[in-house]
Motif scaffolding. Structure first.
Motif, PDB file in Angstrom:
ATOM      1  N   VAL A   1       0.871  -1.335  -0.148  1.00  0.00           N
ATOM      2  CA  VAL A   1       0.286  -0.131   0.028  1.00  0.00           C
ATOM      3  C   VAL A   1       0.757   1.132   0.141  1.00  0.00           C
ATOM      4  O   VAL A   1       0.933   2.216  -0.667  1.00  0.00           O
ATOM      5  N   LEU A   2       1.944   0.878   0.870  1.00  0.00           N
ATOM      6  CA  LEU A   2       2.900   2.240   1.002  1.00  0.00           C
ATOM      7  C   LEU A   2       3.309   2.981  -0.132  1.00  0.00           C
ATOM      8  O   LEU A   2       4.130   3.989  -0.328  1.00  0.00           O
TER       9      LEU A   2
ATOM     10  N   VAL B   1      -6.210  -3.011   4.971  1.00  0.00           N
ATOM     11  CA  VAL B   1      -4.765  -2.676   5.859  1.00  0.00           C
ATOM     12  C   VAL B   1      -4.967  -1.314   5.429  1.00  0.00           C
ATOM     13  O   VAL B   1      -3.995   0.024   6.482  1.00  0.00           O
ATOM     14  N   ALA B   2      -5.053  -0.375   4.205  1.00  0.00           N
ATOM     15  CA  ALA B   2      -4.825   0.994   3.807  1.00  0.00           C
ATOM     16  C   ALA B   2      -5.690   1.969   5.288  1.00  0.00           C
ATOM     17  O   ALA B   2      -5.257   3.011   5.433  1.00  0.00           O
TER      18      ALA B   2
ATOM     19  N   GLN C   1      -4.062   4.899   7.106  1.00  0.00           N
ATOM     20  CA  GLN C   1      -4.357   6.221   7.419  1.00  0.00           C
ATOM     21  C   GLN C   1      -4.817   7.069   8.495  1.00  0.00           C
ATOM     22  O   GLN C   1      -3.756   8.123   8.548  1.00  0.00           O
ATOM     23  N   VAL C   2      -5.177   6.109   9.582  1.00  0.00           N
ATOM     24  CA  VAL C   2      -5.493   6.487  10.988  1.00  0.00           C
ATOM     25  C   VAL C   2      -3.957   6.970  11.295  1.00  0.00           C
ATOM     26  O   VAL C   2      -3.557   8.042  11.878  1.00  0.00           O
TER      27      VAL C   2
ATOM     28  N   ASN D   1      -5.116   5.478  -5.283  1.00  0.00           N
ATOM     29  CA  ASN D   1      -6.487   5.542  -4.194  1.00  0.00           C
ATOM     30  C   ASN D   1      -6.195   4.234  -3.161  1.00  0.00           C
ATOM     31  O   ASN D   1      -6.073   3.245  -4.670  1.00  0.00           O
ATOM     32  N   PRO D   2      -5.860   4.161  -2.648  1.00  0.00           N
ATOM     33  CA  PRO D   2      -5.303   2.657  -1.874  1.00  0.00           C
ATOM     34  C   PRO D   2      -7.030   1.941  -1.570  1.00  0.00           C
ATOM     35  O   PRO D   2      -7.290   0.627  -1.129  1.00  0.00           O
ATOM     36  N   TRP D   3      -8.247   2.422  -1.694  1.00  0.00           N
ATOM     37  CA  TRP D   3      -9.012   1.650  -0.852  1.00  0.00           C
ATOM     38  C   TRP D   3     -10.123   1.689  -2.708  1.00  0.00           C
ATOM     39  O   TRP D   3     -10.560   0.461  -2.918  1.00  0.00           O
ATOM     40  N   LEU D   4      -9.378   1.275  -3.599  1.00  0.00           N
ATOM     41  CA  LEU D   4      -9.466   1.566  -5.211  1.00  0.00           C
ATOM     42  C   LEU D   4      -8.297   0.721  -6.037  1.00  0.00           C
ATOM     43  O   LEU D   4      -7.743   0.948  -6.296  1.00  0.00           O
TER      44      LEU D   4
END
Length: 313
Positions: free
Chosen positions: A144-145, A161-162, A166-167, A307-310
């Motif tokens: 992801v990173l 995980v992303a 992000q949090v 976009n780590p959610w996509l």
């Protein structure tokens, strides 16, 4: 939907005036709550994507709950970032802090907050994620990173995980003693706070930032100033085009356009808060997936954002 192509550079330049727009803006801790609200609204508007956007809304709400309730064990010295801030280096580098931030605890907390509010398929995914060895979860985080797309076995876990990453990064970014300096040259293509890629660009609102463009980080959500009508990847101005989607009524369903560059064959989305003040970079990027599909079908160019959610295979 039909496409709208516009060759004119109707985005203009940063407005002049007495107030100088800030070069870098740190994120607010209410961002995830606002994002969840936007995703819920989009799930009602975009009926064909209702399930997907609804799950994303619940994930963002879980992020908000964890950010508000959980205190990180990572407590750096107040002067820990002074050297990086002084010399223009990302103080929260996604590479150097990956093993320091306790994002895995954030991930478990997100799973706790999310598990009872999702369907059976998502619950099964959460159970599988909980069972993964911490080393495997670190490998997914590294993917992801580094703005990767993962493997067939791990791809489904990447948005969760992303969300934890992000949090963890927004928590630290929001309490930096001061914003970092605006980067120079090609370093402007990544976040000045953590070094990650942007998720999209925003045309901002407000007294100091009205109609000024900012890139928003895909990980820590910091924003940095970027001139309009200039490619955000190669910085050329002469081969830009603007593409959007229209509904059958001739109106745009979302305040989103893509700025494409023929010089480097890339594009980035522009989300207009001056059209819809509640718009969100990550949320509206998800909802405008149709624009990505249209560009992929019509042009041989790639996204310069992430976009780590996509995650697509």
């Amino acid at each position: 939907m039909t496409a709208e192509h516009q060759a004119e550079h109707d985005y203009g330049a940063a407005p002049g005036g007495v107030v100088e727009p800030p070069a870098v803006v740190l994120p607010e801790r209410r961002l995830f709550s606002q994002r969840a609200r936007r995703l819920r609204d989009l799930s009602r508007r975009m009926r064909s994507m209702a399930d997907f956007l609804g799950f994303a809304a619940r994930l963002a709400q879980a992020q908000h709950q964890v950010l508000q309730k959980r205190t990180s064990t990572f407590q750096p010295d107040s002067q820990a970032f002074d050297l990086a801030l002084e010399h223009g280096m990302p103080p929260l580098s996604v590479q150097s802090l990956q093993t320091d931030l306790d994002w895995q605890e954030d991930l478990d907390a997100i799973c706790d907050a999310l598990e009872l509010n999702v369907g059976q398929a998502q619950q099964q995914l959460i159970h599988q994620l909980r069972a993964l060895d911490p080393a495997v979860r670190r490998e997914i985080a590294s993917e992801v990173l580094s703005a990767g797309s993962g493997t067939e076995d791990t791809r489904a876990f990447m948005p969760l995980v992303a969300a934890a990453l992000q949090v963890a990064w927004l928590r630290q970014c929001s309490v930096l003693p001061r914003p970092p300096k605006r980067a120079e040259g090609t370093a402007q293509t990544v976040c000045p706070c953590c070094g990650a890629l942007p998720v999209a660009s925003l045309i901002q609102v407000g007294r100091e930032r009205s109609r000024v463009r900012y890139m928003q980080c895909s990980i820590c959500a910091a924003e940095w100033y970027m001139e309009r009508a200039r490619c955000t990847t190669c910085f050329e101005t002469g081969q830009l085009d603007y593409v959007s989607l229209e509904g059958e009524d001739g109106k745009r369903p979302l305040p989103v356009r893509a700025e494409t560059c023929g010089a480097c064959e890339s594009y980035v989305k522009i989300v207009h808060l001056d059209t819809e003040v509640d718009a969100d970079a990550l949320a509206d990027d998800l909802a405008s997936l149709g624009l990505d599909i249209m560009i992929a079908n019509e042009r041989d160019i790639g996204r310069s954002s992430y976009n780590p959610w996509l995650i697509a295979g």
